[in-house]
Write an enzyme that holds these catalytic residues in place. Structure first.
Site, PDB file in Angstrom:
ATOM      1  CE  LYS A  47     -35.349 -11.843 -40.378  1.00 48.34           C
ATOM      2  NZ  LYS A  47     -36.541 -11.027 -40.661  1.00 48.34           N
ATOM      3  CE1 TYR A  64      -7.996  10.475 -39.519  1.00 46.99           C
ATOM      4  CE2 TYR A  64      -9.310   8.609 -38.743  1.00 46.99           C
ATOM      5  CZ  TYR A  64      -8.324   9.126 -39.573  1.00 46.99           C
ATOM      6  OH  TYR A  64      -7.671   8.299 -40.460  1.00 46.99           O
TER       7      TYR A  64
END
Length: 821
Positions: free
Chosen positions: A490, A716
């Protein structure tokens, strides 16, 4: 090459077998041990080796494939069911295989070089092949075939047309080397080094050394570094020894080294009282040591030091792996374009054969550089090999294969050179194919690879399929006989891929696959996966899809069950397989204990479904503090499923154990186990000295370097500040790739050239910055985000999460490259 043909009766005498021989005229030249990798059926002898599965169970399938000669160990096996087959019966089929290989080895008098050690065996073997090929026609172990099985299969490849054999040998525990020595009987022995690998198989370093040196007991020449035998008190083998060392008394004393142009190592040493020197095109420590080992071997074999120098400078990198990449036009490209001989071609074709995701299999094959071999004989062998490997199309490149084109009976086209092929590439409409590139290095097939593969984001998640297979086999070794395995694929196989992983699992005869949603199962079906597939999150919107693609739903409550029965009744379908989820304490999905009676009433009142399995989920199988609760879950599951089975009147599969449950709770195996994250080398049941191998390595590269002054900020919001003058490296990975923002500002670390460096500043969307002050870095250098040096478990722990989240969070724009060594 012409392999000696043995009669079946000759082999019977060699391995001291009882037998039922229905066709004494049968001749043997090929040995097979794997029912999935059969070839040369008419002349093949299959050895049923002992393992977790009873290999005799596959004999019917192997027989139907065309093989008629078998070596078996089960004296009760019904050989009368195969009246036109030969059966040789022995107590131990592995020993029989080794006996046969040892006899075959005894027929040849040319030199045999045997290589062992903790590391570097394969590299030294391949480099010696490069260095010695001008004088010798060399047979060498394919890839890393160095085990109790791999060594005899390697030795079996020896023929009269060879003039030198180079055989790699490896052991993992005491008592293994004696059998290999009897098979190889080396005339020249090489010990690469003694390190930490496989320490668990020996009581001490002394025992490990003693065991490895058994390989060289009868050698005429033994080549080694005394550095690795320091403290060893036993006898040094070999009638003659040749030693090499750094700055120590030895036959080759390497006393000087200098890096040139950042890519060459200039070595100087003393040999026979004079100075010798060489240049090698590598600078990392491991490569330098492996090259010195090869240098010592050439000198010990009386090569002129000047010739040794010239050849060592031209050493080529060894790539002992094939890579699978996403190609253009819905193709997959398997790139194995760096070496070529019959053995490695066979291995690559077996890998191609296990791929089911496309409708066609295509091979692009160059001339095979086999010095001194009759080309017609060689390409007749290649043609015979291709006929047995389910190949649809051949594209030959080179004058020799082109001149033998009439030998190939499949669809084919031939070109004189790689450039010729590239010029006509638009005439070859590759579409929905798996394409294997198998070329000798001189043909430069990397140009074809670049032309056929998608150009994608440079950050790469490498998936080691060998490691995944080894992890699978480790868990299989923990299981009781007859216990099945369901593999969890999965969430894009925990971020590692879809059909690429499922193909490998199907090839290894996994019993079941499990996906989260029906769409994942459909993708696998379209990729040729025919294993049973359980869908864990099944609902009414997916029922049509589930039925159409023969998927099997998990049923976890009455609503889902009733809706599914309604759909089946509308289609007049009976006994459709379903999987009943029981809630024993997870309290996520599943029927509670007090709902089981009503569940049974509903099942009894319909013919639409058949309970294929009943299962539950352990809450904390890896957590010692939750052992009482785990024990309670197992007991509750056993009671509930006993009740269901008694009521239904038929047996079904029961399963509750997850990855850590397999490792820690043998009583939880029942009929099947569900193996998930452990396939990828992660199991919280093993906190230290895990027996598992890392499967995934996330890599990127340096885009730019900047020298900054103390106090300057990075990224940043100026979150990163250098306290001293230094250097930062911008690398090509960010949070859009799945590199979590929480790893910024010194929390996360990466590895460059073996050095661990911290992330500085905030993680950006597509990149982040590393503080590389004081280390040797250049633009374009490879950066390891997680892998062997930086475990993904540690990366996850640093930000308070789990490895599952990191793996499944890796963006689809990150290229997946699958490789097999």
């Amino acid at each position: 090459m012409s392999h000696k043909l043995y009669t079946i009766q000759e082999i019977q005498a060699i391995i001291h077998a009882d037998g039922v021989i229905n066709h004494p005229e049968t001749s043997i030249r090929t040995l097979s041990i794997d029912s999935r990798k059969l070839t040369d059926m008419e002349h093949a002898l299959f050895f049923a080796l002992k393992g977790r599965r009873n290999s005799h169970d596959f004999i019917t399938d192997i027989y139907e494939s065309g093989i008629r000669s078998f070596v078996i160990y089960d004296k009760e096996f019904n050989v009368s069911a195969f009246p036109d087959a030969n059966f040789l019966i022995v107590d131990d089929t592995l020993k029989a295989l080794q006996l046969l290989a040892a006899y075959h080895r005894s027929l040849f008098t040319y030199p045999v070089i045997a290589i062992t050690g903790s590391n570097g065996k394969t590299i030294v073997k391949e480099w010696l092949y490069q260095l010695l090929s001008p004088e010798f026609t060399v047979i060498r172990s394919p890839k890393s075939y160095n085990s109790q099985i791999g060594v005899p299969l390697s030795v079996w490849q020896m023929t009269d047309e060879h003039t030198l054999a180079i055989i790699e040998t490896g052991i993992s525990k005491a008592g293994e080397m004696e059998a290999l020595e009897k098979i190889v009987k080396p005339t020249i022995g090489i010990l690469t080094n003694i390190g930490e690998a496989h320490n668990e198989g020996f009581s001490s370093t002394e025992e490990k050394i003693e065991e490895k040196l058994k390989l060289f007991e009868n050698c005429g020449l033994f080549i080694y570094s005394p550095f690795y035998l320091r403290g060893y008190t036993g006898t040094i083998p070999g009638r003659t020894q040749f030693t090499w060392c750094h700055h120590a008394k030895a036959d080759l004393d390497v006393w000087g080294d200098e890096i040139l142009e950042n890519k060459y190592q200039f070595l100087r040493g003393e040999f026979k009282g004079g100075e010798v020197q060489c240049i090698i095109p590598f600078t990392d420590h491991a490569s330098v040591e492996n090259a010195i080992c090869c240098w010592a071997t050439m000198l010990a074999m009386d090569y002129n030091p000047e010739i040794s120098d010239k050849r060592l400078e031209k050493l080529l990198p060894v790539r002992m792996r094939l890579e699978m990449k996403t190609g253009n036009n819905n193709c997959s490209v398997i790139d194995d374009s760096y070496s070529l001989d019959i053995s490695s071609l066979t291995i690559a074709l077996d890998f191609l054969r296990q791929q089911n995701q496309h409708v066609k299999r295509t091979l692009i094959l160059s001339d095979i550089p086999e010095s001194g071999v009759d080309p017609a004989n060689l390409y007749e062998q290649v043609a015979r090999l291709l006929e047995n490997k389910d190949l649809d199309k051949l594209i030959g490149v080179g004058p020799m294969i082109s001149s033998n084109s009439d030998l190939f009976k499949i669809e084919s086209r031939f070109f004189d050179s790689t450039e010729d092929l590239l010029q006509h590439l638009n005439e070859l409409p590759f579409f929905n194919e798996t394409i294997l590139l198998k070329g000798a290095r001189a043909f430069g097939f990397e140009k074809i690879s670049r032309a056929l593969t998608q150009k994608v984001h440079e950050t790469v998640l490498e998936i080691n399929l060998n490691a995944l297979e080894n992890n699978l086999n480790f868990y299989k070794s923990l299981l009781n006989p007859g216990v099945k395995v369901m593999a969890m694929v999965k969430a894009f196989s925990y971020g590692s891929g879809s059909f690429e992983i499922a193909n490998l699992l199907q090839f290894n005869k996994i019993d079941y696959l499990a996906v989260a949603f029906a769409d994942e199962g459909v993708t696998l079906r379209k990729a040729g996966i025919n294993l049973p597939i359980m869908v864990m999150n099944a609902d009414e919107l997916a029922f049509e899809t589930i039925i159409q693609h023969k998927l099997e739903p998990e049923i976890y409550n009455f609503r889902v069950l009733e809706n599914f029965i309604d759909i089946l009744n509308q289609k007049n379908i009976e006994q459709y397989p379903v999987h009943i989820k029981i809630d024993t304490g997870m309290h996520r999905l599943g029927f509670m204990d007090n709902e089981v009676d009503a569940l049974l009433d509903l099942i009894h009142n319909t013919d639409a479904i058949e309970v294929k399995s009943a299962f539950s989920h352990l809450v904390g199988s890896e957590d010692v503090s939750l052992d009482d609760f785990t024990d309670q879950q197992i007991s509750s599951f056993a009671t509930i499923t006993d009740k269901i089975e008694k009521s239904l009147g038929y047996k079904f599969i029961r399963h509750i154990a997850n990855t850590s449950g397999i490792s820690r709770w043998k009583q939880a195996q029942f009929d099947m186990v569900r193996l998930g994250i452990g396939l990828y080398g992660i199991d919280n049941a093993y906190q230290e000295r895990s027996p598992l191998e890392s499967v995934a390595v996330l890599k990127t590269s340096v885009s730019q370097l900047k020298n900054l002054k103390a106090g300057e900020s990075v990224g940043y919001n100026r979150k990163g500040v250098l306290s001293d003058d230094g250097t930062i490296a911008t690398v090509k990975i960010g949070y859009a790739d799945g590199y979590d923002r929480r790893l910024g500002n010194g929390v996360g670390q990466m590895s460059i050239n073996g050095k661990i460096v911290p992330v500085i500043g905030n993680v950006c969307m597509d990149m982040c910055m590393l503080n590389v002050s004081g280390i040797d870095v250049k633009e374009g250098d490879e950066v390891i985000v997680f892998g062997k040096d930086i475990k993904i478990e540690k990366v996850a722990a640093d930000i308070g999460t789990i490895a599952y989240e990191l793996l499944t969070g890796i963006s689809q724009r990150v290229k997946r490259v699958y490789f097999s060594e």
